[in-house]
Design a protein around this motif. Structure first.
Motif, PDB file in Angstrom:
ATOM      1  N   THR A   1     -20.102 -12.318   3.791  1.00  0.00           N
ATOM      2  CA  THR A   1     -21.175 -11.866   2.897  1.00  0.00           C
ATOM      3  C   THR A   1     -20.528 -11.432   1.587  1.00  0.00           C
ATOM      4  O   THR A   1     -19.741 -10.487   1.557  1.00  0.00           O
ATOM      5  N   ILE A   2     -20.833 -12.146   0.516  1.00  0.00           N
ATOM      6  CA  ILE A   2     -20.197 -11.945  -0.783  1.00  0.00           C
ATOM      7  C   ILE A   2     -21.231 -11.351  -1.746  1.00  0.00           C
ATOM      8  O   ILE A   2     -22.340 -11.899  -1.890  1.00  0.00           O
ATOM      9  N   LEU A   3     -20.858 -10.239  -2.379  1.00  0.00           N
ATOM     10  CA  LEU A   3     -21.731  -9.600  -3.372  1.00  0.00           C
ATOM     11  C   LEU A   3     -21.209  -9.966  -4.769  1.00  0.00           C
ATOM     12  O   LEU A   3     -20.072  -9.663  -5.123  1.00  0.00           O
ATOM     13  N   ARG A   4     -22.068 -10.578  -5.546  1.00  0.00           N
ATOM     14  CA  ARG A   4     -21.705 -10.997  -6.900  1.00  0.00           C
ATOM     15  C   ARG A   4     -22.344 -10.041  -7.913  1.00  0.00           C
ATOM     16  O   ARG A   4     -23.572  -9.904  -7.954  1.00  0.00           O
ATOM     17  N   LEU A   5     -21.518  -9.380  -8.716  1.00  0.00           N
ATOM     18  CA  LEU A   5     -22.000  -8.460  -9.754  1.00  0.00           C
ATOM     19  C   LEU A   5     -21.809  -9.088 -11.129  1.00  0.00           C
ATOM     20  O   LEU A   5     -20.709  -9.564 -11.451  1.00  0.00           O
ATOM     21  N   TYR A   6     -22.867  -9.112 -11.939  1.00  0.00           N
ATOM     22  CA  TYR A   6     -22.756  -9.566 -13.331  1.00  0.00           C
ATOM     23  C   TYR A   6     -23.528  -8.594 -14.223  1.00  0.00           C
ATOM     24  O   TYR A   6     -24.669  -8.811 -14.610  1.00  0.00           O
TER      25      TYR A   6
ATOM     26  N   LEU B   1     -28.043  -3.036  -1.607  1.00  0.00           N
ATOM     27  CA  LEU B   1     -27.668  -4.207  -0.815  1.00  0.00           C
ATOM     28  C   LEU B   1     -26.560  -3.876   0.176  1.00  0.00           C
ATOM     29  O   LEU B   1     -26.521  -4.416   1.290  1.00  0.00           O
ATOM     30  N   ALA B   2     -25.660  -2.957  -0.214  1.00  0.00           N
ATOM     31  CA  ALA B   2     -24.573  -2.573   0.678  1.00  0.00           C
ATOM     32  C   ALA B   2     -25.076  -1.808   1.895  1.00  0.00           C
ATOM     33  O   ALA B   2     -24.470  -1.857   2.958  1.00  0.00           O
ATOM     34  N   TYR B   3     -26.191  -1.067   1.725  1.00  0.00           N
ATOM     35  CA  TYR B   3     -26.789  -0.378   2.868  1.00  0.00           C
ATOM     36  C   TYR B   3     -27.385  -1.378   3.856  1.00  0.00           C
ATOM     37  O   TYR B   3     -27.334  -1.179   5.074  1.00  0.00           O
ATOM     38  N   VAL B   4     -27.968  -2.450   3.320  1.00  0.00           N
ATOM     39  CA  VAL B   4     -28.698  -3.395   4.175  1.00  0.00           C
ATOM     40  C   VAL B   4     -27.755  -4.410   4.824  1.00  0.00           C
ATOM     41  O   VAL B   4     -27.870  -4.706   6.013  1.00  0.00           O
ATOM     42  N   TRP B   5     -26.820  -4.927   4.023  1.00  0.00           N
ATOM     43  CA  TRP B   5     -25.936  -5.993   4.498  1.00  0.00           C
ATOM     44  C   TRP B   5     -24.522  -5.465   4.700  1.00  0.00           C
ATOM     45  O   TRP B   5     -24.100  -4.531   4.038  1.00  0.00           O
ATOM     46  N   ASN B   6     -23.804  -6.111   5.613  1.00  0.00           N
ATOM     47  CA  ASN B   6     -22.392  -5.794   5.841  1.00  0.00           C
ATOM     48  C   ASN B   6     -21.545  -6.654   4.896  1.00  0.00           C
ATOM     49  O   ASN B   6     -21.100  -7.746   5.239  1.00  0.00           O
ATOM     50  N   ILE B   7     -21.333  -6.159   3.704  1.00  0.00           N
ATOM     51  CA  ILE B   7     -20.678  -6.926   2.656  1.00  0.00           C
ATOM     52  C   ILE B   7     -19.169  -6.956   2.893  1.00  0.00           C
ATOM     53  O   ILE B   7     -18.558  -5.943   3.263  1.00  0.00           O
ATOM     54  N   ASP B   8     -18.552  -8.120   2.676  1.00  0.00           N
ATOM     55  CA  ASP B   8     -17.123  -8.302   2.892  1.00  0.00           C
ATOM     56  C   ASP B   8     -16.316  -8.212   1.600  1.00  0.00           C
ATOM     57  O   ASP B   8     -15.160  -7.758   1.627  1.00  0.00           O
ATOM     58  N   VAL B   9     -16.851  -8.646   0.464  1.00  0.00           N
ATOM     59  CA  VAL B   9     -16.087  -8.687  -0.772  1.00  0.00           C
ATOM     60  C   VAL B   9     -17.057  -8.642  -1.954  1.00  0.00           C
ATOM     61  O   VAL B   9     -18.219  -9.082  -1.847  1.00  0.00           O
TER      62      VAL B   9
ATOM     63  N   GLN C   1     -11.759 -23.909  -5.898  1.00  0.00           N
ATOM     64  CA  GLN C   1     -10.889 -23.696  -4.752  1.00  0.00           C
ATOM     65  C   GLN C   1      -9.972 -22.495  -4.947  1.00  0.00           C
ATOM     66  O   GLN C   1      -9.672 -21.775  -3.998  1.00  0.00           O
ATOM     67  N   GLN C   2      -9.512 -22.235  -6.168  1.00  0.00           N
ATOM     68  CA  GLN C   2      -8.687 -21.056  -6.414  1.00  0.00           C
ATOM     69  C   GLN C   2      -9.480 -19.781  -6.154  1.00  0.00           C
ATOM     70  O   GLN C   2      -8.971 -18.833  -5.539  1.00  0.00           O
ATOM     71  N   LEU C   3     -10.714 -19.757  -6.593  1.00  0.00           N
ATOM     72  CA  LEU C   3     -11.550 -18.578  -6.354  1.00  0.00           C
ATOM     73  C   LEU C   3     -11.801 -18.391  -4.866  1.00  0.00           C
ATOM     74  O   LEU C   3     -11.758 -17.266  -4.349  1.00  0.00           O
ATOM     75  N   TRP C   4     -12.055 -19.472  -4.153  1.00  0.00           N
ATOM     76  CA  TRP C   4     -12.302 -19.365  -2.715  1.00  0.00           C
ATOM     77  C   TRP C   4     -11.057 -18.860  -1.995  1.00  0.00           C
ATOM     78  O   TRP C   4     -11.140 -18.048  -1.069  1.00  0.00           O
ATOM     79  N   GLN C   5      -9.869 -19.290  -2.401  1.00  0.00           N
ATOM     80  CA  GLN C   5      -8.643 -18.798  -1.782  1.00  0.00           C
ATOM     81  C   GLN C   5      -8.445 -17.304  -2.026  1.00  0.00           C
ATOM     82  O   GLN C   5      -8.023 -16.567  -1.131  1.00  0.00           O
ATOM     83  N   VAL C   6      -8.755 -16.834  -3.245  1.00  0.00           N
ATOM     84  CA  VAL C   6      -8.626 -15.406  -3.540  1.00  0.00           C
ATOM     85  C   VAL C   6      -9.613 -14.612  -2.685  1.00  0.00           C
ATOM     86  O   VAL C   6      -9.292 -13.528  -2.172  1.00  0.00           O
ATOM     87  N   ILE C   7     -10.824 -15.132  -2.521  1.00  0.00           N
ATOM     88  CA  ILE C   7     -11.830 -14.442  -1.684  1.00  0.00           C
ATOM     89  C   ILE C   7     -11.336 -14.353  -0.247  1.00  0.00           C
ATOM     90  O   ILE C   7     -11.476 -13.304   0.413  1.00  0.00           O
ATOM     91  N   GLN C   8     -10.745 -15.435   0.271  1.00  0.00           N
ATOM     92  CA  GLN C   8     -10.229 -15.401   1.640  1.00  0.00           C
ATOM     93  C   GLN C   8      -9.099 -14.381   1.786  1.00  0.00           C
ATOM     94  O   GLN C   8      -9.041 -13.645   2.778  1.00  0.00           O
ATOM     95  N   ILE C   9      -8.206 -14.337   0.807  1.00  0.00           N
ATOM     96  CA  ILE C   9      -7.106 -13.368   0.866  1.00  0.00           C
ATOM     97  C   ILE C   9      -7.639 -11.938   0.806  1.00  0.00           C
ATOM     98  O   ILE C   9      -7.179 -11.042   1.532  1.00  0.00           O
ATOM     99  N   ALA C  10      -8.632 -11.730  -0.032  1.00  0.00           N
ATOM    100  CA  ALA C  10      -9.198 -10.388  -0.166  1.00  0.00           C
ATOM    101  C   ALA C  10      -9.852  -9.928   1.131  1.00  0.00           C
ATOM    102  O   ALA C  10      -9.668  -8.791   1.569  1.00  0.00           O
ATOM    103  N   THR C  11     -10.610 -10.805   1.767  1.00  0.00           N
ATOM    104  CA  THR C  11     -11.283 -10.420   3.013  1.00  0.00           C
ATOM    105  C   THR C  11     -10.280 -10.252   4.159  1.00  0.00           C
ATOM    106  O   THR C  11     -10.450  -9.397   5.028  1.00  0.00           O
ATOM    107  N   SER C  12      -9.222 -11.068   4.166  1.00  0.00           N
ATOM    108  CA  SER C  12      -8.218 -10.954   5.227  1.00  0.00           C
ATOM    109  C   SER C  12      -7.441  -9.650   5.118  1.00  0.00           C
ATOM    110  O   SER C  12      -6.973  -9.104   6.118  1.00  0.00           O
ATOM    111  N   SER C  13      -7.271  -9.144   3.918  1.00  0.00           N
ATOM    112  CA  SER C  13      -6.519  -7.897   3.735  1.00  0.00           C
ATOM    113  C   SER C  13      -7.247  -6.695   4.313  1.00  0.00           C
ATOM    114  O   SER C  13      -6.635  -5.666   4.595  1.00  0.00           O
ATOM    115  N   GLN C  14      -8.568  -6.814   4.491  1.00  0.00           N
ATOM    116  CA  GLN C  14      -9.352  -5.690   5.018  1.00  0.00           C
ATOM    117  C   GLN C  14      -9.540  -5.757   6.518  1.00  0.00           C
ATOM    118  O   GLN C  14     -10.066  -4.842   7.114  1.00  0.00           O
ATOM    119  N   SER C  15      -9.153  -6.897   7.101  1.00  0.00           N
ATOM    120  CA  SER C  15      -9.387  -7.048   8.545  1.00  0.00           C
ATOM    121  C   SER C  15      -8.254  -6.436   9.346  1.00  0.00           C
ATOM    122  O   SER C  15      -7.171  -6.186   8.850  1.00  0.00           O
TER     123      SER C  15
END
Length: 844
Positions: A712-717, A761-769, A830-844
């Motif tokens: 679950t990815i939260l995008r802030l703009y 949204l963070a209260y409702v969903w279990n956000i990963d990044v 693909q670079q962004l997706w790899q960074v997202i994977q690394i970020a989520t793996s660091s919290q597991s």
């Protein structure tokens, strides 16, 4: 070989400049009457004889008749003062000859250099390759050696003098041979040539010709040295006048078609005559072939030597009549087999259509009877109706399989590719099998369906994919005893979608594993069978998988079960692969091996290294799977049934489609020279060692997938809504193509333009990044400090997309920052997706 170097003797050598005193000392040193004069580079300039020096000194000292011993030195000094011009008059020429020249080539060398005999004859000086002086030739010693060894040192015989000897030699040879001049004039034909071929002379620059009357022979000639040409013959005498033009235009296959129909000795047509005019019931031996039907083939080569001028051509004739007859019959029989196979396919297709109509009636009417919709039946009648219905369905299945297989082999089956739900097609196949075996087993089997997260759809023919899965699930359920288990798993295998059907049944014996994809193959003895089936299910499934652009692989152990894997592309053949490369980090390896224990050993070790493995047990199967699947590497055993592993290696490396694939030869004793000759990429001793596998595969070792669970990815703009004329579709920072891709694999994307909304949204969903797009922030530091005050948001990993936001985030200790700095004019999904994977793996 005796050379002139054997007869070398050393003479005094004087190097310019040279005085009379030095010259006299050289004459006295070796008791020689000659001195060789050389320059500063030791190149010989000539020779000075003692009697020439004596005459010169005498002529100079004649003006001083009252010479005494005291003034002898003054005489030498006055003689030296005469200058170089006086020395040049004393030097006599020297004939220079290479020291490595053989004795037999000595006289031809002198003749080639045009050395004319002189009286007296000048000495011979021997020099090396660079022209430096080595010594003089001792002609007297050379003459004694030649006389003692009885070497006749005379002029080499010419070809004219040797022609009678050569003619006599060729005359007794049993092979037809002929000699020609360079202009094509024949001057020798041996007796065998005259008896078997006659006076015929094959023309130059012709690929084929006919012998003149009265002897009819089919002749082939290749005028290039030691090369055989295709043989073309003519049986019609009217074609002789135009044989040269026909030879230039007829191909080998056309020549075969021009051969007349043959008959056997009894005069009746051959049993195969109705299929092809070339087939005869018997193959005549060489002695039975009529003289006018002999086929001759010529090889022409030129004999070149410095003693033969001009060169002459040797023509050798070979009788290839029997080979030509065998070739003709093989071509004809091959054509007959192709025709018979086509007729068989047409017959099966026709008979299948004819059988389907009555079978449909039998199945339909028996179904009405057993359901008692046309009247009440007693129990025996109902039982008979069920038997009729079940037998009819079995025959209908057989007819349908035969018809589908025939259509596949003749290319008449057309697939309709549509998007399919993977889960739905798997469940439908299982329901079909469960309905078929419902009530037939006392102990129902346990079934499991596992689909990798993110795999939802693929493009395939719905009916044929359902047919493949049903066949494989049917085998799994049929050969698994009561209380056992079977299941279906769907995974990504590199750029393939793998449907794996497994069971805990009886397994497949090792000696039968390479036969199961052949038609009508059964694992049981036909006399003691207890499992029904025709042996067409696996063959048909393999053909259907290949029609989809995929393949089938399997592993099996007796009494432990089997595992069949259907590999299909996610898109229709010819279309671009819909899977992104970042989603298949596990390369595909093809193991080509016929010994099950080595297959199991290699497979286990490669699986530990996170590779996907496909098995091929024969050479032909290996070539087909390599072309179809394009694996990362192939582990090949040279000892294979049907086709040698060395032949497989040659085919793979010579095919542009497969030559880039790495091929490693796996043997107990690797044959390195043979493997290098066939361009193998490496060797592996079996049983394999894990470290050796890692060394062979090198840096290409795959890494396990970082995560497979849905994110679950939260995008802030922030401040995005205040920018007029800007839409989310124009944002290169988080491309919508990536958003669609993440959604396809069950990843959830949420969006918020302020922190209060993000907190909700963070209260409702279990956000990963959290992904922050801070392009429109005036003060990123203030915004991120406000974000850090929300506990639910501050604990999450933060992915930043620009330098200004990244620098501000690094100043806040509470935030875990993972920058992905992508230029504004580029889209690196693909670079962004790899960074997202690394970020989520660091919290597991």
């Amino acid at each position: 070989m005796l050379t002139l170097n054997h007869f070398l003797f050393c003479a005094p050598i004087g190097q310019l400049p040279l005085s009379l005193h030095q010259l006299v000392e050289l004459f006295e040193s070796g008791q020689h009457d000659i001195v060789v004069v050389v320059n500063g580079e030791y190149i010989p300039l000539g020779i000075i004889f003692s009697h020439h020096l004596l005459s010169s000194v005498t002529a100079h000292t004649w003006v001083c008749p009252h010479k005494t011993k005291k003034n002898a030195s003054k005489v030498m000094e006055s003689f030296d003062s005469l200058g170089s011009s006086h020395w040049e008059a004393l030097i006599r020429p020297l004939v220079l000859i290479p020291a490595d020249l053989t004795v037999t080539d000595f006289l031809p060398y002198l003749q080639e250099k045009n050395y004319q005999p002189q009286v007296p004859q000048p000495p011979y000086g021997l020099i090396d390759e660079s022209g430096k002086f080595l010594g003089l030739l001792n002609t007297w010693e050379m003459l004694q050696t030649l006389l003692n060894q009885e070497i006749i040192f005379s002029q080499q015989p010419s070809f004219e003098t040797s022609e009678p000897l050569l003619r006599e030699l060729l005359e007794d040879l049993p092979l037809p041979m002929m000699l020609q001049t360079q202009q094509g004039e024949t001057f020798i034909q041996n007796r065998t040539w005259r008896e078997q071929i006659g006076e015929f002379v094959p023309p130059d620059n012709a690929s084929a010709c006919s012998l003149p009357l009265p002897v009819e022979k089919k002749v082939s000639l290749n005028s290039s040295s030691f090369a055989l040409s295709e043989t073309i013959g003519y049986s019609n005498p009217q074609e002789w006048n135009n044989s040269s033009s026909l030879a230039a235009n007829l191909s080998y296959s056309q020549w075969l078609k021009s051969i007349p129909k043959r008959q056997n000795q009894s005069g009746r047509d051959s049993p195969f005559h109705s299929l092809h005019p070339l087939i005869s019931s018997t193959t005549p031996s060489l002695g039975q072939i009529p003289q006018n039907e002999r086929v001759w083939q010529f090889v022409k080569c030129f004999l070149k030597s410095k003693y033969i001028s001009p060169p002459i051509a040797l023509i050798l004739a070979t009788d290839v009549s029997q080979q030509q007859q065998l070739c003709q019959e093989l071509v004809a029989k091959n054509a007959d087999l192709v025709q018979l196979n086509r007729l068989k396919d047409e017959f099966l297709a026709c008979i299948s259509h004819e059988l389907k109509s009555p079978l449909t009636a039998v199945v339909g009417l028996s179904s009405l009877l057993q359901e008692q919709k046309v009247g009440t039946l007693n129990s025996r009648q109902v039982h008979y109706a069920e038997l009729i219905y079940r037998s009819g369905r079995q025959l209908m299945t057989l007819v349908n399989d035969l018809l589908d297989l025939t259509r596949l082999e003749t290319g008449q089956l057309r697939l309709t590719f549509v998007p399919l739900s993977i889960k739905s097609i798997c469940e439908q196949a299982y329901y079909s099998i469960r309905e078929k075996y419902q009530g037939k087993t006392d102990h129902p089997l346990s079934f499991s369906l596992e689909i990798e997260p993110g795999l939802d759809r693929l493009v395939a023919d719905e009916l044929r994919l359902h047919q493949m899965l049903v066949h494989l699930l049917d085998n799994a359920m049929k050969f698994t005893q009561g209380g056992g288990k079977f299941g279906l798993q769907v995974n990504r295998w590199e750029n393939w979608i793998a449907f794996t059907i497994w069971d805990t049944g009886i397994g497949i014996p090792e000696e039968s594993q390479h036969l199961i994809f052949q038609k009508f193959q059964q694992l049981e003895n036909p006399l003691t069978r207890k499992f029904e089936g025709t042996g067409l299910g696996l063959v048909l499934s393999q053909r259907l998988a290949r029609a989809h652009g995929g393949e089938i692989s399997f592993t099996s152990k007796v009494d432990q079960g089997s595992q069949f894997t259907v590999l299909l592309p996610p898109s229709a053949p010819g279309e671009e692969n819909s899977l992104s490369p970042s989603h298949y980090p596990n390369p595909l390896i093809l193991i080509v091996e016929a010994i099950p224990k080595y297959i199991e050993d290699l497979m286990d070790k490669l699986t530990k290294l996170h590779y996907r493995v496909v098995i091929a047990r024969t050479g032909t199967e290996a070539v087909e799977k390599a072309r179809q699947l394009q694996p990362f590497a192939v582990f090949l055993n040279p000892l294979l049934p049907l086709l040698s592993g060395w032949d497989v290696l040659t085919l793979l490396k010579s095919d542009p489609q497969t030559q880039r694939i790495k091929v490693f030869v796996c043997t107990i004793q690797p044959n390195e020279p043979l493997s290098q000759m066939n361009r193998a990429d490496g060797f592996l001793s079996v049983p394999a060692d894990l470290s050796a596998l890692q060394t062979l595969l090198g840096c290409e070792k795959p890494t396990p997938t970082v995560t497979t669970r849905p994110l679950t990815i939260l995008r802030l703009y922030p401040n995005f809504t205040t920018v007029k004329g800007f839409s989310t579709e124009s944002s290169p920072r988080l491309n919508l193509a990536l958003l669609d891709q993440l959604s396809q694999f069950n990843h959830r994307i949420l969006e918020a333009d302020d922190l209060e909304q993000a907190q909700m949204l963070a209260y409702v969903w279990n956000i990963d990044v959290i992904v922050v797009d801070g392009r429109f922030l005036d003060d990123p530091l203030t915004y991120l400090r406000s974000l850090s005050e929300y506990l639910e948001l501050a604990e999450l990993p933060l992915v930043t997309l620009d330098i200004k936001t990244t620098q501000a985030a690094n100043q806040i200790s509470k935030l875990s920052v993972f920058p992905c700095l992508i230029p504004e004019d580029e889209q690196h999904d693909q670079q962004l997706w790899q960074v997202i994977q690394i970020a989520t793996s660091s919290q597991s």
